[in-house]
Design an enzyme around this catalytic site. Structure first.
Site, mmCIF file in Angstrom:
data_model
loop_
_atom_site.group_PDB
_atom_site.id
_atom_site.type_symbol
_atom_site.label_atom_id
_atom_site.label_comp_id
_atom_site.label_asym_id
_atom_site.label_seq_id
_atom_site.Cartn_x
_atom_site.Cartn_y
_atom_site.Cartn_z
ATOM 1 N N LYS A 21 0.257 -9.996 -7.428
ATOM 2 C CA LYS A 21 1.463 -10.707 -6.968
ATOM 3 C C LYS A 21 2.758 -10.212 -7.617
ATOM 4 O O LYS A 21 3.807 -10.267 -6.999
ATOM 5 C CB LYS A 21 1.325 -12.206 -7.255
ATOM 6 C CG LYS A 21 0.374 -12.937 -6.330
ATOM 7 C CD LYS A 21 0.489 -14.438 -6.571
ATOM 8 C CE LYS A 21 -0.682 -15.163 -5.974
ATOM 9 N NZ LYS A 21 -0.518 -16.617 -6.000
ATOM 10 N N ASP A 61 3.843 -19.743 -2.119
ATOM 11 C CA ASP A 61 3.279 -20.727 -3.050
ATOM 12 C C ASP A 61 4.309 -21.826 -3.332
ATOM 13 O O ASP A 61 3.952 -22.993 -3.510
ATOM 14 C CB ASP A 61 2.887 -20.069 -4.376
ATOM 15 C CG ASP A 61 1.683 -19.151 -4.230
ATOM 16 O OD1 ASP A 61 0.841 -19.399 -3.345
ATOM 17 O OD2 ASP A 61 1.589 -18.177 -5.003
#
Ligand code: ATR
Length: 279
Positions: free
Chosen positions: A65, A111
Site C-alpha cells: 500500500k 480504507d
C-alpha cells in the site's frame, strides 16, 4: 470483459473476489475480479503490466500500500495518508469504466471512506465528535484522516507513542500518545481499533473495558473473529458496535463505485462477504 483485481502478498484468503463478483452478478456487469501475488521487487513491473494489459482497476493490500504510492498519481487524501489501496487505470471519467490506457494510473485510499461510511451506515454522527483511534499503522492513519476530515476531533493512541505523535502532527488539531492515553475514551463518542489486537485472538483486546461506556460507537477493524472481545465488552457497556466486516465491505463498495461510476449493490456485496465470514 472488464478485469479488476487485488495485488498483495499473500492474497490467497482474500474475501474481495466474492464480494466484488457478487456486485457484477447483481448489476449484470461483464467482469472478473482476480488476485495477484507479485514478488515485492516486481511491483513496478506488475502495475505497468496491468496497465498495458488493459486491466481496469486494482486493489492493493499488504505489503504494497505504501510502495505503490510512487507508481500512481495519488489523489490528495491518499497522498496525505501515505497509502494507496485502489488504483484506477485509464480514463474512467466517461462513466462507463472503459479502459483507455493513455493516462497515469490514479491512486485512491478507500480504507478512509470505509471508516466514515461504516459510521454513517450506523447513524453515528462524526462532525463535532471526540474520536479515539487506537493504532498508528496503515489502518490507523486512514481512520485518523477520515475521522478528522469528517469533522471529528481525533486522538491517536498507539503502543509506540512516537508513531501516534507523528501521525497527529500530520492532522491539524489531532493529538497523539501511548496506550496510557486510552483513558481519553471516557470523554469520546467514537472509537476505532486499528490495531491487529484481537485478530484470531478472541481473548485479547486493545482497550481496557473500564473505559467503555454507553455514549460510544466502536468500530473494530478486526473481522476474525467477527465479534471481538472489544465489541463484546463495548456491547455490554451499552455502546453501538460496528464489526470489521463493515469496514472491509465499505472500502470495497467505495472502490467499486470509483471504478464503475455506479452505485454499488451494497446488500448483495454484504451478503457475499458475511456468507464467507461465517462459513
Ligand atoms: P495495518 O496496516 O493493518 O495498520 P501495521 O501498519 O503493521 O498494520 O500496524 C499495526 C498496528 O497495530 C500498529 O499501530 C501497532 O502498534 P506499533 O506501532 O506500536 O507497532 C499495533 N499493534 C500490533 N500489535 C500490537 C499489540 N500487541 N499491542 C498494541 N498494539 C499493537
Amino acid at each position: 470483459m472488464h478485469v479488476y483485481g487485488l495485488v498483495g502478498n499473500p492474497v490467497g484468503h482474500s474475501l474481495s473476489p466474492p464480494m466484488h463478483e457478487a456486485a457484477y452478478e447483481t448489476l449484470g456487469i461483464d467482469a472478473r475480479y482476480v488476485t495477484f501475488e507479485p514478488e515485492p521487487s516486481a511491483l513496478a513491473d506488475a502495475i505497468a503490466g496491468a496497465d498495458a494489459l488493459g486491466i481496469d482497476g486494482l486493489n492493493v493490500t499488504i505489503p504494497f500500500k505504501q510502495d505503490v504510492l510512487e507508481l500512481v498519481d495519488p489523489d490528495p487524501l491518499a497522498d496525505r495518508i501515505g497509502a494507496v489501496n485502489t488504483i484506477a487505470f485509464g480514463d474512467t471519467s466517461g462513466g462507463d469504466g472503459e479502459h483507455v490506457g493513455d493516462t497515469t494510473p490514479k491512486g485512491y485510499n478507500t480504507d478512509a471512506a470505509g471508516v466514515t461510511r461504516a459510521f454513517d451506515r450506523h447513524d453515528v454522527h462524526l462532525d463535532g465528535s471526540n474520536a479515539v483511534v487506537v493504532g498508528a499503522g496503515g489502518a490507523g492513519r486512514a481512520a485518523a484522516f477520515a475521522l478528522a476530515d469528517a469533522g471529528a476531533s481525533v486522538h491517536v493512541a498507539n503502543r509506540t507513542a512516537a508513531k501516534a505523535a507523528d501521525l497527529a502532527t500530520d492532522i491539524p488539531g489531532a493529538t497523539g500518545g501511548g496506550l496510557d492515553s486510552l483513558d481519553r475514551i471516557r470523554d469520546a463518542t467514537v472509537l476505532v481499533n486499528a490495531t491487529s489486537v484481537g485478530m484470531e485472538a478472541p481473548d485479547e483486546t486493545p482497550v481496557p473495558a473500564e473505559y467503555l461506556h454507553g455514549d460510544l460507537a466502536v468500530l473494530d477493524a478486526v473481522y476474525t473473529p467477527i465479534e471481538t472481545r472489544l465489541l463484546r465488552e463495548a456491547a455490554d457497556a451499552g455502546a453501538v458496535t460496528i464489526d470489521g466486516a463493515w469496514m472491509l465491505l465499505l472500502q470495497g463498495v467505495e472502490a467499486f463505485e470509483l471504478w464503475t461510476g455506479r452505485d454499488a449493490p451494497v446488500e448483495a456485496m454484504n451478503a457475499a462477504l458475511r456468507d464467507r465470514l461465517t462459513a
